[in-house]
Design an enzyme around this catalytic site. Structure first.
Site, short mmCIF file in Angstrom:
data_model
loop_
_atom_site.label_atom_id
_atom_site.label_comp_id
_atom_site.label_asym_id
_atom_site.label_seq_id
_atom_site.Cartn_x
_atom_site.Cartn_y
_atom_site.Cartn_z
N CYS A 104 3.50 1.82 2.81
CA CYS A 104 4.76 0.94 2.74
C CYS A 104 5.62 1.65 1.89
O CYS A 104 6.89 1.57 2.24
CB CYS A 104 4.59 -0.50 2.15
SG CYS A 104 2.78 -1.35 2.68
N CYS A 138 0.85 -1.22 -0.03
CA CYS A 138 0.09 0.10 -0.11
C CYS A 138 0.89 1.52 0.06
O CYS A 138 2.23 0.98 0.14
CB CYS A 138 -0.83 0.09 1.35
SG CYS A 138 0.14 -0.23 2.92
#
Lengths: 341, 79
Positions: free
Chosen positions: B14, B11
């Site tokens: 991250c 995502c």
């Protein structure tokens, strides 16, 4: 890792005082802006829409700042890893209640729903207890509660929070009774989830204040355009939609309105920030409270993207049971409040 | 050689944590190797259940949040 030191903590009481002062003058400011600076005619539709917007927007944003900051600090005490340790090996019933309550304060992002689910289940948290957490975490969140508090008042905010937790407890308990453990994807139980040594989370107060500030930057920074847009639409509805317009559609007498609201709400994926101001305006135009509550819970609590993510770990039967049980709980809340109010 | 691992299913958060970690390691002039762990079974085997997470030389240092490059610098120079 202290981003700021103890000495700078004196700033916070001062900021709080300033906040209170600004908040107190929002009403007079909106009146002055609408009828003084913009010289609008009292009672006209445009004026009432503008005054509504000028009052509600800063009010909700100020409340968001304060509450998100506070919740950010509270959340620095809870991590999903710690919550798992608390819930592991709990019996059902008491475990469901605890999980639903922890769901309201543990930081949760639907993007990490899968590792969280695996982590819980493999650590021995019962399936139903895990679901109580997964229902309450997205449904009872600080943004929804702030918007309800600001636009509907504390009673509706309290009812939403209370019934949200109740639905989480009841649906988790029901899923536990249905014995659906076999409908979790098999690889989940083969996954080895270690209860590894995690970083020491004993933070000092300056770190917690920094966590609150970070939460404000992350959350308020992301939702404010939706808040403004939602209140703008709400303001237009306030000014231009005739009284009782929604009564026949979402009123008490329309029995089918609660299931329709839930059916409409589940696939809708809107964040609370955008949907609540619009729904509040509808309430004003004759929609019934129970119907409105059911709609909001379905939109916020049951989202299609989250079920798609959870499909990785749950077989279709369990997904269907999850939506069915939570949806039924929301329906019950909708009807209950339409009867009571 | 420091072994830096970013755990996460890919995502936006991250990516952000990976970027900050890279910046911090470069600013310190470390010899490092940065890898992204996206496999869920592997992520949970670290005991991590909230992503993104930062693992330094096999030890989990950060879970469930993005921290600044500055904070990662402090963290990397401590261990």
């Amino acid at each position: 890792m202290a981003v700021m030191d103890w000495k700078s903590l004196w700033k916070w009481p001062a900021a709080l005082l300033l906040w209170v002062a600004v908040y107190a003058y929002l009403g007079p400011f909106a009146g002055w802006l609408t009828y003084g600076a913009l010289a609008m005619r009292r009672g006209s539709r445009l004026a009432s829409a503008v005054e509504f917007f000028a009052f509600e927007t800063p009010k909700v944003l100020l409340l968001l700042l304060l509450v998100v900051f506070g919740v950010g600090i509270v959340r620095s005490f809870f991590t999903p890893e710690r919550t798992r340790r608390i819930l592991a090996g709990r019996r059902e019933s008491a475990g469901n209640v605890l999980a639903a309550l922890l769901g309201t304060v543990t930081p949760f992002c639907s993007c990490s729903a899968v590792p969280l689910f695996i982590g819980f289940v493999t650590a021995g948290v019962p399936l139903g207890v895990t679901f109580s957490f997964l229902v309450s975490a997205p449904m009872v969140n600080e943004v929804a509660v702030v918007l309800l508090l600001g636009l509907f008042g504390w009673k509706v905010a309290a009812i939403y929070t209370g019934t949200g937790v109740a639905i989480a407890v009841a649906s988790g308990w029901t899923i536990g009774r249905l014995r659906l453990e076999g409908h979790v994807e098999d690889w989940v139980f083969r996954t080895h989830a270690a209860d590894a040594e995690l970083p020491d989370e004993r933070l000092a107060w300056p770190d917690r204040v920094a966590a609150g500030r970070q939460a404000v930057r992350d959350i308020v920074g992301k939702v404010w355009p939706y808040v403004v847009a939602g209140i703008a639409v709400g303001a237009a509805i306030h000014g231009y939609v005739p009284e009782n317009f929604m009564a026949s559609l979402m009123g008490k007498s329309a029995w089918w309105s609660v299931p329709a609201a839930v059916a409409l709400g589940i696939p809708m994926y809107s964040n609370a920030a955008g949907i609540i101001p619009i729904v509040q305006a509808l309430l004003d135009k004759g929609a019934a409270l129970g119907t409105v509550l059911a709609f909001m819970m379905a939109v916020i609590g049951l989202s299609l993207p989250e079920t798609v993510i959870l499909r990785k770990v749950l077989k279709p039967t369990l997904i269907a049971a999850f939506i069915g049980v939570v949806g039924t709980g929301i329906l019950a809340v909708g009807y209950l409040f339409n009867v009571l109010f | 050689m420091k072994k830096l691992q970013i755990l996460g299913t890919g995502c936006a958060k991250c990516e952000m944590l990976a970027k900050h970690t890279e910046e911090a390691a470069q600013a310190l002039g470390l010899a490092y190797e940065l890898t992204k762990v996206t496999d869920i079974a592997q992520i949970t085997s670290f005991g991590v259940i909230s992503t993104p997470a930062l693992v330094v030389d096999g030890k989990v240092k950060v879970t469930g949040k993005v921290i600044s490059a500055e904070a990662i610098k402090t963290l990397l120079s401590e261990c």
